[in-house]
Enzyme design. Sequence first.
Site, PDB file in Angstrom:
ATOM      1  N   SER A   1      80.136 -12.338   4.248  1.00 57.28           N
ATOM      2  CA  SER A   1      80.898 -12.943   5.338  1.00 57.28           C
ATOM      3  C   SER A   1      80.650 -12.133   6.600  1.00 57.28           C
ATOM      4  O   SER A   1      80.535 -10.899   6.539  1.00 57.28           O
ATOM      5  CB  SER A   1      82.396 -12.906   5.003  1.00 57.28           C
ATOM      6  OG  SER A   1      83.165 -13.146   6.173  1.00 57.28           O
TER       7      SER A   1
ATOM      8  N   ARG B   1      82.778 -11.512   8.621  1.00 59.35           N
ATOM      9  CA  ARG B   1      83.987 -10.698   8.818  1.00 59.35           C
ATOM     10  C   ARG B   1      83.984  -9.418   7.974  1.00 59.35           C
ATOM     11  O   ARG B   1      84.831  -8.556   8.200  1.00 59.35           O
ATOM     12  CB  ARG B   1      85.240 -11.515   8.487  1.00 59.35           C
ATOM     13  CG  ARG B   1      85.521 -12.619   9.492  1.00 59.35           C
ATOM     14  CD  ARG B   1      86.896 -13.244   9.295  1.00 59.35           C
ATOM     15  NE  ARG B   1      87.312 -14.045  10.439  1.00 59.35           N
ATOM     16  CZ  ARG B   1      87.228 -15.368  10.504  1.00 59.35           C
ATOM     17  NH1 ARG B   1      86.739 -16.055   9.499  1.00 59.35           N
ATOM     18  NH2 ARG B   1      87.627 -16.011  11.587  1.00 59.35           N
TER      19      ARG B   1
ATOM     20  N   ASP C   1      83.278 -21.514   1.717  1.00 62.96           N
ATOM     21  CA  ASP C   1      84.414 -22.159   2.373  1.00 62.96           C
ATOM     22  C   ASP C   1      84.663 -23.487   1.658  1.00 62.96           C
ATOM     23  O   ASP C   1      84.343 -24.562   2.166  1.00 62.96           O
ATOM     24  CB  ASP C   1      84.107 -22.364   3.853  1.00 62.96           C
ATOM     25  CG  ASP C   1      83.858 -21.038   4.555  1.00 62.96           C
ATOM     26  OD1 ASP C   1      84.814 -20.407   4.991  1.00 62.96           O
ATOM     27  OD2 ASP C   1      82.687 -20.612   4.622  1.00 62.96           O
TER      28      ASP C   1
ATOM     29  N   GLN D   1      86.713 -26.228   3.365  1.00 67.96           N
ATOM     30  CA  GLN D   1      85.951 -26.764   4.497  1.00 67.96           C
ATOM     31  C   GLN D   1      84.876 -27.729   4.002  1.00 67.96           C
ATOM     32  O   GLN D   1      84.691 -28.813   4.569  1.00 67.96           O
ATOM     33  CB  GLN D   1      85.316 -25.609   5.267  1.00 67.96           C
ATOM     34  CG  GLN D   1      84.303 -26.033   6.305  1.00 67.96           C
ATOM     35  CD  GLN D   1      83.785 -24.848   7.095  1.00 67.96           C
ATOM     36  OE1 GLN D   1      84.467 -24.369   7.980  1.00 67.96           O
ATOM     37  NE2 GLN D   1      82.598 -24.370   6.792  1.00 67.96           N
TER      38      GLN D   1
ATOM     39  N   GLN E   1      79.529 -23.148  -0.180  1.00 70.66           N
ATOM     40  CA  GLN E   1      80.663 -23.268  -1.107  1.00 70.66           C
ATOM     41  C   GLN E   1      81.692 -22.157  -0.879  1.00 70.66           C
ATOM     42  O   GLN E   1      82.839 -22.257  -1.276  1.00 70.66           O
ATOM     43  CB  GLN E   1      80.138 -23.240  -2.545  1.00 70.66           C
ATOM     44  CG  GLN E   1      81.187 -23.265  -3.638  1.00 70.66           C
ATOM     45  CD  GLN E   1      82.067 -24.499  -3.567  1.00 70.66           C
ATOM     46  OE1 GLN E   1      81.632 -25.558  -3.107  1.00 70.66           O
ATOM     47  NE2 GLN E   1      83.305 -24.361  -3.998  1.00 70.66           N
TER      48      GLN E   1
ATOM     49  N   GLY F   1      73.909 -15.130   3.394  1.00 73.35           N
ATOM     50  CA  GLY F   1      74.518 -16.418   3.052  1.00 73.35           C
ATOM     51  C   GLY F   1      74.021 -17.514   3.980  1.00 73.35           C
ATOM     52  O   GLY F   1      73.580 -18.594   3.537  1.00 73.35           O
ATOM     53  N   HIS F   2      74.063 -17.237   5.290  1.00 72.12           N
ATOM     54  CA  HIS F   2      73.563 -18.207   6.263  1.00 72.12           C
ATOM     55  C   HIS F   2      72.073 -18.478   6.043  1.00 72.12           C
ATOM     56  O   HIS F   2      71.622 -19.621   6.113  1.00 72.12           O
ATOM     57  CB  HIS F   2      73.729 -17.669   7.689  1.00 72.12           C
ATOM     58  CG  HIS F   2      75.134 -17.408   8.121  1.00 72.12           C
ATOM     59  ND1 HIS F   2      75.607 -16.153   8.406  1.00 72.12           N
ATOM     60  CD2 HIS F   2      76.172 -18.242   8.341  1.00 72.12           C
ATOM     61  CE1 HIS F   2      76.871 -16.218   8.789  1.00 72.12           C
ATOM     62  NE2 HIS F   2      77.256 -17.476   8.746  1.00 72.12           N
TER      63      HIS F   2
ATOM     64  N   LEU G   1      74.647 -13.616  11.717  1.00 69.67           N
ATOM     65  CA  LEU G   1      74.095 -14.198  10.492  1.00 69.67           C
ATOM     66  C   LEU G   1      73.871 -13.159   9.403  1.00 69.67           C
ATOM     67  O   LEU G   1      73.549 -12.009   9.678  1.00 69.67           O
ATOM     68  CB  LEU G   1      72.782 -14.906  10.833  1.00 69.67           C
ATOM     69  CG  LEU G   1      72.898 -15.978  11.918  1.00 69.67           C
ATOM     70  CD1 LEU G   1      71.520 -16.542  12.254  1.00 69.67           C
ATOM     71  CD2 LEU G   1      73.846 -17.099  11.493  1.00 69.67           C
TER      72      LEU G   1
HETATM   73  P1  AMP Z   1      80.387 -19.198   9.342  1.00 70.28           P
HETATM   74  O1  AMP Z   1      79.352 -18.663  10.298  1.00 70.28           O
HETATM   75  O2  AMP Z   1      81.156 -18.134   8.637  1.00 70.28           O
HETATM   76  O3  AMP Z   1      81.239 -20.279   9.967  1.00 70.28           O
HETATM   77  O4  AMP Z   1      79.567 -19.900   8.182  1.00 70.28           O
HETATM   78  C1  AMP Z   1      78.603 -20.891   8.455  1.00 70.28           C
HETATM   79  C2  AMP Z   1      78.209 -21.560   7.166  1.00 70.28           C
HETATM   80  O5  AMP Z   1      77.691 -20.581   6.265  1.00 70.28           O
HETATM   81  C3  AMP Z   1      79.393 -22.231   6.454  1.00 70.28           C
HETATM   82  O6  AMP Z   1      78.951 -23.451   5.872  1.00 70.28           O
HETATM   83  C4  AMP Z   1      79.744 -21.226   5.388  1.00 70.28           C
HETATM   84  O7  AMP Z   1      80.363 -21.803   4.249  1.00 70.28           O
HETATM   85  C5  AMP Z   1      78.387 -20.675   5.030  1.00 70.28           C
HETATM   86  N1  AMP Z   1      78.509 -19.357   4.420  1.00 70.28           N
HETATM   87  C6  AMP Z   1      79.149 -18.275   4.922  1.00 70.28           C
HETATM   88  N2  AMP Z   1      79.121 -17.245   4.047  1.00 70.28           N
HETATM   89  C7  AMP Z   1      78.450 -17.693   2.957  1.00 70.28           C
HETATM   90  C8  AMP Z   1      78.094 -17.116   1.709  1.00 70.28           C
HETATM   91  N3  AMP Z   1      78.413 -15.859   1.385  1.00 70.28           N
HETATM   92  N4  AMP Z   1      77.412 -17.872   0.827  1.00 70.28           N
HETATM   93  C9  AMP Z   1      77.088 -19.165   1.131  1.00 70.28           C
HETATM   94  N5  AMP Z   1      77.384 -19.761   2.296  1.00 70.28           N
HETATM   95  C10 AMP Z   1      78.063 -19.046   3.195  1.00 70.28           C
END
Ligand code: AMP
Length: 281
Positions: A185, A187, A150, A153, A148, A36-37, A33
């Site tokens: 991210s 990543r 993604d 998605q 947003q 963003g999360h 996490l």
């Molecule tokens: P993930 O763990 O990458 O699958 O992301 C889980 C959720 O967090 C998804 O809805 C992503 O769009 C959101 N998310 C990931 N990175 C960000 C970010 N930088 N800003 C806003 N939401 C994010």
Amino acid sequence: MQILKMVAEVKAYIRGVKAVGKSVGFVPTMGYLHEGHLTLMREAKANCDVVIVSIFINPLQFGVGEDFEEYPRDLTRDAELCQSVGIGAIFAPAVAEMYPKGYHTFVDMEELPNHLCGLARPGHFRGVSTVVSKLFNIVQPDKAFFGQKDAQQALIIKRLAADLNMNLEIVIVPIVREEDGLAMSSRNVYLTPEERQAAPVLYQSLQQAKAAIEAGETKGEAIRNLMINSIQQQKLAKIDYVEVVSRSSLEGLDRLEGEVLIAVAVCFGKTRLIDNIMLNI
Ligand code: AMP
């Protein structure tokens, strides 16, 4: 805060929450996490009585040769972060709990997955739609929160929930960025120091596109070319796509009008980064 591993435990937990009339917010993630999360979680907390976060690296949405094995994992740290924002429970199932032997059902969508990331990652959105449908059925949230970041998605999940008459609201949260503009991210940890330095070029190219549109540019192709030129200045950047599309259909736009999504995917070494902006023209 509880850490639940089994579907039956989550269902029991949710029954308890709903029995006392509380609303359920849900934030699905793949863990590792970042801010963003956490922003999604705070938004969920502000809108719902109890928030449940899932942490599940869904093998179904990774293609052959993608980073399923290497994807970063740290449940201890993730649990501390969830606790710090007041999450009620984490659902962190094993793969066999989500896809037991004999699992046969998949959720497929037409049209929207045939653009942007869906082209480079065949089967990715089938995996996403399937796991999100399962998670919604398990958690039964009143509201689910997605980023947003993604963009495709987010659109696909909104479509899925509407098409299948799912009984919840999908809330989309703006992109959270590092100080230099790089979208956060999980990543990003793969990037070498040189790649990390070059990576804000995605955001910079999007800002250049926005400035050109505000200065009167009306052609999608001109915006694409401007961005491609800008990204190519970074020798480490390998463009997967730069697209100027309709926000609702994801079809490419010759002329910029209405709700426009400008989306990019760029590889730095083996790390694929995505970013986007939305404009109302
Ligand atoms: P993930 O763990 O990458 O699958 O992301 C889980 C959720 O967090 C998804 O809805 C992503 O769009 C959101 N998310 C990931 N990175 C960000 C970010 N930088 N800003 C806003 N939401 C994010």
